[in-house]
Every structure is written in C-alpha cells, then in structure tokens.
Design a protein around this motif. Structure first.
Motif, PDB file in Angstrom:
ATOM      1  N   PRO A  15      45.228  35.797  32.571  1.00 47.09           N
ATOM      2  CA  PRO A  15      45.522  36.869  31.711  1.00 47.09           C
ATOM      3  C   PRO A  15      44.651  37.849  31.606  1.00 47.09           C
ATOM      4  O   PRO A  15      43.279  37.705  31.204  1.00 47.09           O
ATOM      5  CB  PRO A  15      45.789  36.232  30.447  1.00 47.09           C
ATOM      6  CG  PRO A  15      44.918  34.843  30.467  1.00 47.09           C
ATOM      7  CD  PRO A  15      45.042  34.462  32.102  1.00 47.09           C
ATOM      8  N   LEU A  16      45.084  39.305  31.960  1.00 45.82           N
ATOM      9  CA  LEU A  16      44.228  40.326  31.957  1.00 45.82           C
ATOM     10  C   LEU A  16      43.730  40.884  30.364  1.00 45.82           C
ATOM     11  O   LEU A  16      42.781  41.358  30.290  1.00 45.82           O
ATOM     12  CB  LEU A  16      44.914  41.615  32.433  1.00 45.82           C
ATOM     13  CG  LEU A  16      44.226  43.047  32.670  1.00 45.82           C
ATOM     14  CD1 LEU A  16      43.030  42.749  33.507  1.00 45.82           C
ATOM     15  CD2 LEU A  16      45.053  43.934  33.034  1.00 45.82           C
ATOM     16  N   THR A  17      44.429  40.139  29.232  1.00 51.85           N
ATOM     17  CA  THR A  17      44.140  40.308  27.960  1.00 51.85           C
ATOM     18  C   THR A  17      43.193  39.438  27.638  1.00 51.85           C
ATOM     19  O   THR A  17      42.614  39.668  26.495  1.00 51.85           O
ATOM     20  CB  THR A  17      45.527  40.172  27.259  1.00 51.85           C
ATOM     21  OG1 THR A  17      45.946  38.770  27.379  1.00 51.85           O
ATOM     22  CG2 THR A  17      46.716  41.185  27.651  1.00 51.85           C
ATOM     23  N   LYS A  18      42.447  38.475  28.430  1.00 55.02           N
ATOM     24  CA  LYS A  18      41.482  37.487  28.126  1.00 55.02           C
ATOM     25  C   LYS A  18      40.182  38.116  28.561  1.00 55.02           C
ATOM     26  O   LYS A  18      40.144  38.229  29.618  1.00 55.02           O
ATOM     27  CB  LYS A  18      41.859  36.099  28.472  1.00 55.02           C
ATOM     28  CG  LYS A  18      43.026  35.505  27.785  1.00 55.02           C
ATOM     29  CD  LYS A  18      42.668  35.020  26.649  1.00 55.02           C
ATOM     30  CE  LYS A  18      43.894  34.126  25.913  1.00 55.02           C
ATOM     31  NZ  LYS A  18      43.744  33.605  24.504  1.00 55.02           N
ATOM     32  N   LYS A  19      39.335  38.300  27.660  1.00 52.28           N
ATOM     33  CA  LYS A  19      37.756  38.545  27.910  1.00 52.28           C
ATOM     34  C   LYS A  19      37.311  37.701  28.906  1.00 52.28           C
ATOM     35  O   LYS A  19      36.626  38.246  29.722  1.00 52.28           O
ATOM     36  CB  LYS A  19      37.167  38.823  26.812  1.00 52.28           C
ATOM     37  CG  LYS A  19      35.810  39.509  27.035  1.00 52.28           C
ATOM     38  CD  LYS A  19      34.951  39.523  25.846  1.00 52.28           C
ATOM     39  CE  LYS A  19      33.542  40.203  25.960  1.00 52.28           C
ATOM     40  NZ  LYS A  19      32.946  40.455  24.810  1.00 52.28           N
TER      41      LYS A  19
ATOM     42  N   ARG B 131      38.903  38.354  32.410  1.00 49.17           N
ATOM     43  CA  ARG B 131      38.310  39.811  33.162  1.00 49.17           C
ATOM     44  C   ARG B 131      36.778  39.468  33.575  1.00 49.17           C
ATOM     45  O   ARG B 131      36.667  39.609  34.805  1.00 49.17           O
ATOM     46  CB  ARG B 131      38.509  40.856  32.180  1.00 49.17           C
ATOM     47  CG  ARG B 131      39.894  41.124  31.807  1.00 49.17           C
ATOM     48  CD  ARG B 131      39.971  42.632  31.089  1.00 49.17           C
ATOM     49  NE  ARG B 131      39.020  42.537  29.942  1.00 49.17           N
ATOM     50  CZ  ARG B 131      39.322  42.165  28.618  1.00 49.17           C
ATOM     51  NH1 ARG B 131      40.472  41.784  28.522  1.00 49.17           N
ATOM     52  NH2 ARG B 131      38.272  42.327  27.721  1.00 49.17           N
TER      53      ARG B 131
END
Length: 143
Positions: free
Chosen positions: A59-63, A66
């Motif tokens: 998930p791109l939303t998880k730091k 990334r």
C-alpha cells in the motif's frame, strides 16, 4: 536453487567473480540490490519480477511500504557476467555492504547474497550462538 558459500576478492575496478555454480541459474543478466543485514541481494530476472510484483502491491499509503520500496529499488542495478565470470559492483553498493577486498558469496534459496567477509564472519559467529533459539522461533511460524 542457490546454496553454498564461496570466498572471493573484489578487484580494484569493483569486479567480483560470481561462483560458477551460481552463473547458470542467475543467467547472463540479473539484478543486484541492497539487501538486509548489510549485504547485497542478487536475483535472477525471473525471481526479481516475482518480487517486483509483490512490492508493487504494497500500500502506497503506508510509510514503511514506501520506505522499503525506495530502499530496495533505488539501489538496484542490472549486472552482466563477463567472459571471466565476473560482475562489476557499483561503488554505492560496495559502500553500503562495506565490501573492500574479501567477500563471501552465499546461496540462499532463490537469491545470492554478497557480503563483506568480515561482516559475514561476525554474522555467523553471532548466529551460531543463538541457532537453537532461532530454530525454536521458526517452529512458531510453522517451519
């Protein structure tokens, strides 16, 4: 499947001999990137693509996702084996793994790891003393 441990030296131009037993399975071209535990990971292109697909699904939303993706892909380079069985490791990867002269090249199932001989020896010493505990923990995850 990659397995075994080989000792090699890196030359002044940053080249290291890839063990003959690994060359066929790695192929003429493969990917080397920063690995965990301060070593380098080398993947055949087929394994790299499988890993790439898994990482794309993070998930791109998880730091953390990334950060892991950046770390893994920004250090990746495609390497080719020359006629003498050597690959050229970029300075950035040699610096990350603290590879200066003596190296350990090990097979780890679907990948090859390239270590500074000194760091590898320290890792082995540390792991041997806790191997029974590590094995016990592996049983907890249905190994």
């Amino acid at each position: 499947m990659f397995m075994g441990e080989y000792k090699h030296n890196i030359d002044a131009k940053g080249r290291i001999i890839m063990p003959a037993k690994f060359r066929d399975d790695l192929g003429e071209s493969f990917v080397v990137t920063r690995g965990l535990d301060q070593c380098l990971f080398a993947y055949p292109l087929t394994e790299w693509r499988i890993l790439e697909e898994k990482i794309k699904k993070l998930p791109l939303t998880k730091k953390d996702a990334r950060a892991f993706t950046r770390f893994f892909f920004s250090g990746a380079v495609e390497c080719d084996i020359d006629k003498q069985g050597r690959i050229n490791l970029p300075a950035s990867l040699r610096e990350y793994a603290k590879i200066e002269k003596e190296c350990a090249v090990i097979g780890v199932s679907n990948r090859v790891e390239i270590w500074s001989e000194q760091i590898w020896a320290g890792y082995i010493d540390e792991s041997e003393s806790t191997f029974a505990e590590i094995a016990e923990n592996m049983m907890e995850i249905d190994f």
